[in-house]
Scaffold this motif. Structure first.
Motif, PDB file in Angstrom:
ATOM      1  N   ASP A   1       0.829  -1.470  -0.098  1.00  0.00           N
ATOM      2  CA  ASP A   1       0.066   0.148   0.183  1.00  0.00           C
ATOM      3  C   ASP A   1       1.026   1.462   0.072  1.00  0.00           C
ATOM      4  OD1 ASP A   1      -2.693  -1.829  -0.117  1.00  0.00           O
ATOM      5  OD2 ASP A   1      -2.681  -1.526   2.250  1.00  0.00           O
ATOM      6  N   ARG A   2       2.021   1.108   0.989  1.00  0.00           N
ATOM      7  CA  ARG A   2       2.792   2.156   0.714  1.00  0.00           C
ATOM      8  C   ARG A   2       3.128   3.086  -0.582  1.00  0.00           C
ATOM      9  NH1 ARG A   2       8.372   4.291   1.471  1.00  0.00           N
ATOM     10  NH2 ARG A   2       8.770   6.144   0.863  1.00  0.00           N
ATOM     11  N   SER A   3       3.757   1.676  -1.632  1.00  0.00           N
ATOM     12  CA  SER A   3       3.566   1.817  -3.169  1.00  0.00           C
ATOM     13  C   SER A   3       5.164   2.914  -3.053  1.00  0.00           C
ATOM     14  CB  SER A   3       2.656   2.222  -4.071  1.00  0.00           C
ATOM     15  OG  SER A   3       2.675   2.628  -5.161  1.00  0.00           O
ATOM     16  N   ASN A   4       5.197   3.665  -4.468  1.00  0.00           N
ATOM     17  CA  ASN A   4       6.335   4.895  -3.926  1.00  0.00           C
ATOM     18  C   ASN A   4       5.833   5.839  -3.337  1.00  0.00           C
ATOM     19  OD1 ASN A   4       4.403   5.783  -6.025  1.00  0.00           O
ATOM     20  ND2 ASN A   4       5.783   5.724  -7.452  1.00  0.00           N
ATOM     21  N   TYR A   5       4.672   5.924  -2.741  1.00  0.00           N
ATOM     22  CA  TYR A   5       4.216   7.538  -1.697  1.00  0.00           C
ATOM     23  C   TYR A   5       4.988   8.402  -1.287  1.00  0.00           C
ATOM     24  CZ  TYR A   5      -0.514   5.328  -3.297  1.00  0.00           C
ATOM     25  OH  TYR A   5      -1.870   5.083  -4.102  1.00  0.00           O
ATOM     26  N   SER A   6       4.471   8.927  -1.034  1.00  0.00           N
ATOM     27  CA  SER A   6       5.834   9.745  -0.199  1.00  0.00           C
ATOM     28  C   SER A   6       5.325   9.857   1.996  1.00  0.00           C
ATOM     29  CB  SER A   6       5.660  11.756  -0.777  1.00  0.00           C
ATOM     30  OG  SER A   6       6.315  11.695  -1.482  1.00  0.00           O
ATOM     31  N   PHE A  51      -0.219   2.966  10.632  1.00  0.00           N
ATOM     32  CA  PHE A  51      -0.076   3.012   9.998  1.00  0.00           C
ATOM     33  C   PHE A  51      -0.820   3.645   9.023  1.00  0.00           C
ATOM     34  CE2 PHE A  51       0.922   1.753   5.132  1.00  0.00           C
ATOM     35  CZ  PHE A  51       2.107   1.932   5.254  1.00  0.00           C
ATOM     36  N   GLU A  52      -1.094   4.809   8.440  1.00  0.00           N
ATOM     37  CA  GLU A  52      -1.907   5.459   7.683  1.00  0.00           C
ATOM     38  C   GLU A  52      -2.016   6.335   6.240  1.00  0.00           C
ATOM     39  OE1 GLU A  52      -1.496   7.533  10.664  1.00  0.00           O
ATOM     40  OE2 GLU A  52      -2.440   5.588  11.526  1.00  0.00           O
ATOM     41  N   VAL A  53      -2.754   5.787   5.232  1.00  0.00           N
ATOM     42  CA  VAL A  53      -2.536   5.707   3.887  1.00  0.00           C
ATOM     43  C   VAL A  53      -3.383   6.725   3.480  1.00  0.00           C
ATOM     44  CG1 VAL A  53      -1.655   4.889   1.448  1.00  0.00           C
ATOM     45  CG2 VAL A  53      -1.124   3.530   3.824  1.00  0.00           C
ATOM     46  N   ASP A  54      -2.898   7.629   2.648  1.00  0.00           N
ATOM     47  CA  ASP A  54      -4.212   8.660   1.929  1.00  0.00           C
ATOM     48  C   ASP A  54      -3.974   8.492   0.584  1.00  0.00           C
ATOM     49  OD1 ASP A  54      -5.059  10.411   0.204  1.00  0.00           O
ATOM     50  OD2 ASP A  54      -4.705  12.143   1.790  1.00  0.00           O
ATOM     51  N   PHE A  55      -4.630   7.655  -0.357  1.00  0.00           N
ATOM     52  CA  PHE A  55      -4.388   6.951  -1.363  1.00  0.00           C
ATOM     53  C   PHE A  55      -4.422   8.088  -2.424  1.00  0.00           C
ATOM     54  CE2 PHE A  55      -5.324   2.488   1.334  1.00  0.00           C
ATOM     55  CZ  PHE A  55      -3.685   2.417   0.353  1.00  0.00           C
ATOM     56  N   LYS A  56      -5.752   9.118  -2.149  1.00  0.00           N
ATOM     57  CA  LYS A  56      -5.332   9.856  -3.289  1.00  0.00           C
ATOM     58  C   LYS A  56      -4.352  11.056  -3.600  1.00  0.00           C
ATOM     59  CE  LYS A  56      -8.923  13.296  -4.186  1.00  0.00           C
ATOM     60  NZ  LYS A  56     -10.248  14.325  -4.095  1.00  0.00           N
ATOM     61  N   SER A  57      -4.429  11.161  -2.658  1.00  0.00           N
ATOM     62  CA  SER A  57      -3.032  12.344  -2.326  1.00  0.00           C
ATOM     63  C   SER A  57      -1.620  11.646  -2.306  1.00  0.00           C
ATOM     64  CB  SER A  57      -3.006  12.998  -0.821  1.00  0.00           C
ATOM     65  OG  SER A  57      -3.769  13.679  -0.913  1.00  0.00           O
ATOM     66  N   ARG A  58      -1.860  10.260  -2.417  1.00  0.00           N
ATOM     67  CA  ARG A  58      -0.083   9.605  -2.733  1.00  0.00           C
ATOM     68  C   ARG A  58       0.540   9.762  -1.651  1.00  0.00           C
ATOM     69  NH1 ARG A  58       0.255   6.794  -7.549  1.00  0.00           N
ATOM     70  NH2 ARG A  58       2.598   7.367  -7.680  1.00  0.00           N
ATOM     71  N   VAL A  59       0.180   9.763   0.032  1.00  0.00           N
ATOM     72  CA  VAL A  59       0.437   9.706   1.670  1.00  0.00           C
ATOM     73  C   VAL A  59       0.463   8.608   2.054  1.00  0.00           C
ATOM     74  CG1 VAL A  59       1.132  11.669   3.076  1.00  0.00           C
ATOM     75  CG2 VAL A  59       0.723  12.601   0.904  1.00  0.00           C
ATOM     76  N   VAL A  60       1.784   8.702   3.303  1.00  0.00           N
ATOM     77  CA  VAL A  60       1.793   7.856   3.907  1.00  0.00           C
ATOM     78  C   VAL A  60       2.543   7.854   5.281  1.00  0.00           C
ATOM     79  CG1 VAL A  60       3.143   5.512   4.564  1.00  0.00           C
ATOM     80  CG2 VAL A  60       2.061   5.700   2.116  1.00  0.00           C
ATOM     81  N   GLU A  61       1.784   8.402   6.356  1.00  0.00           N
ATOM     82  CA  GLU A  61       2.137   8.662   8.026  1.00  0.00           C
ATOM     83  C   GLU A  61       2.406   7.090   8.774  1.00  0.00           C
ATOM     84  OE1 GLU A  61       0.292  10.620  11.785  1.00  0.00           O
ATOM     85  OE2 GLU A  61      -0.468  11.297  10.123  1.00  0.00           O
TER      86      GLU A  61
END
Length: 325
Positions: free
Chosen positions: A147-152, A168-178
């Protein structure tokens, strides 16, 4: 008296031969990996061999695991109250995560533009060294890794939990991982290391975030031990862990990792930024991306409009992508 002397000299000769073979073997056994597949095996053997039930656990979720095969593992989801979001098979296994994604390391190189990661791994020795760098590899539950993929990395409002108790949070629309707070400092220091060693660009906003994480999350005991194990096995430390280097805004990269013999290829495979604009616009959406943005390499060739800088792109009527760090 001559006979014992001959025997003695012969024994010294055999001992010297044995010593030479021993060190040749030892050096070969712990030399730096030359491929990602080899790096995973060696990292298990020399770095993470006893960490399956550690206090830290898997990188993003803190789960226990047990090794299976040469470099894989099975996740104990109960140990961290992990709940599968979507991919059951990948949530049950460990995978090796590039903290700095292969895309970030490769997309500015010509080999990536000519054929993506597969082409870079096959034809660019410098990329293979970056891809196999053990300092950048951690053990993760497979599903968050996917899910992290290449997200920032970044901060996400609302703390939307999708993996049970795993922070572990993922905003798939904004392609951001916290990521969870426990690993944010380590992430920052790995980013500093990779960008410094392989002379990669990092946006000011990404620098600001990682500098803050580095300050509020100092080096841990495990991070020091991990760094020492990597240095002992593969030859060098992360200077941002040992304190030999400090990242400041607009840091000047050492490019230390580009000075080996494998970089004879550099003269033929220059980075994309040396031949094209560092700001890439999409003619259809009128949005531009920096070279450090997740969607920089996703713009179709027919839609690409390259600019020398952001000001030039803005004057042409383009706006910056929201998912740019």
């Amino acid at each position: 008296m001559a006979k014992p002397t001959v025997i003695y000299m012969f024994s010294l000769y055999l001992r010297s031969i044995f010593t030479i073979f021993f060190w040749l073997f030892a050096t070969d056994a712990i030399s730096s990996p030359i491929s990602f597949s080899q790096a995973k095996v060696l990292s298990k053997q020399h770095v993470y061999f006893d960490q399956t039930s550690s206090e830290l656990g898997t990188f993003y979720c803190g789960c226990d695991w047990r090794w299976v095969g040469q470099s894989g593992g099975r996740v104990n989801k109960k140990s961290c109250d992990y709940k599968t979001r979507k991919q059951e098979a990948r949530s049950n296994r460990t995978e090796w995560e590039h903290v700095v994604p292969a895309w970030v390391m490769g997309h500015q190189r010509q080999c990536w533009q000519d054929g993506g990661r597969k082409n870079c791994s096959a034809n660019d020795p410098t990329f293979r060294v970056m891809e196999a760098d053990p300092h950048n590899l951690v053990v993760s539950v497979g599903e968050p890794n996917a899910d992290r993929s290449n997200y920032s990395f970044g901060m996400i409002q609302g703390e939307p939990r999708a993996y049970g108790s795993c922070d572990f949070e993922v905003d798939f629309k904004s392609r951001v991982v916290e990521p969870r707070p426990e690993v944010r400092g380590q992430i920052a220091r790995i980013y500093f290391y990779i960008h410094d060693r392989y002379d990669l660009n990092m946006s000011k906003s990404q620098q600001q975030l990682l500098m803050a994480w580095n300050k509020t999350n100092p080096v841990t005991d495990w991070e020091k031990k991990r760094d020492a194990r990597i240095a002992n096995a593969f030859g060098h430390s992360n200077p941002f862990v040992t304190g030999d280097q400090v990242w400041r805004m607009d840091h000047v990269n050492s490019g230390q990792g580009l000075k080996g013999k494998h970089n004879s290829y550099l003269s033929e495979s220059r980075t994309v930024n040396e031949t094209k604009g560092v700001v890439r616009g999409n003619k259809n959406s009128r949005i531009y991306h920096l070279s450090s943005c997740p969607s920089y390499g996703a713009v179709k060739t027919s839609n690409i409009a390259d600019f020398k800088n952001e000001e030039e792109a803005q004057k042409a009527g383009y706006r910056k992508a929201k998912n740019c760090p």
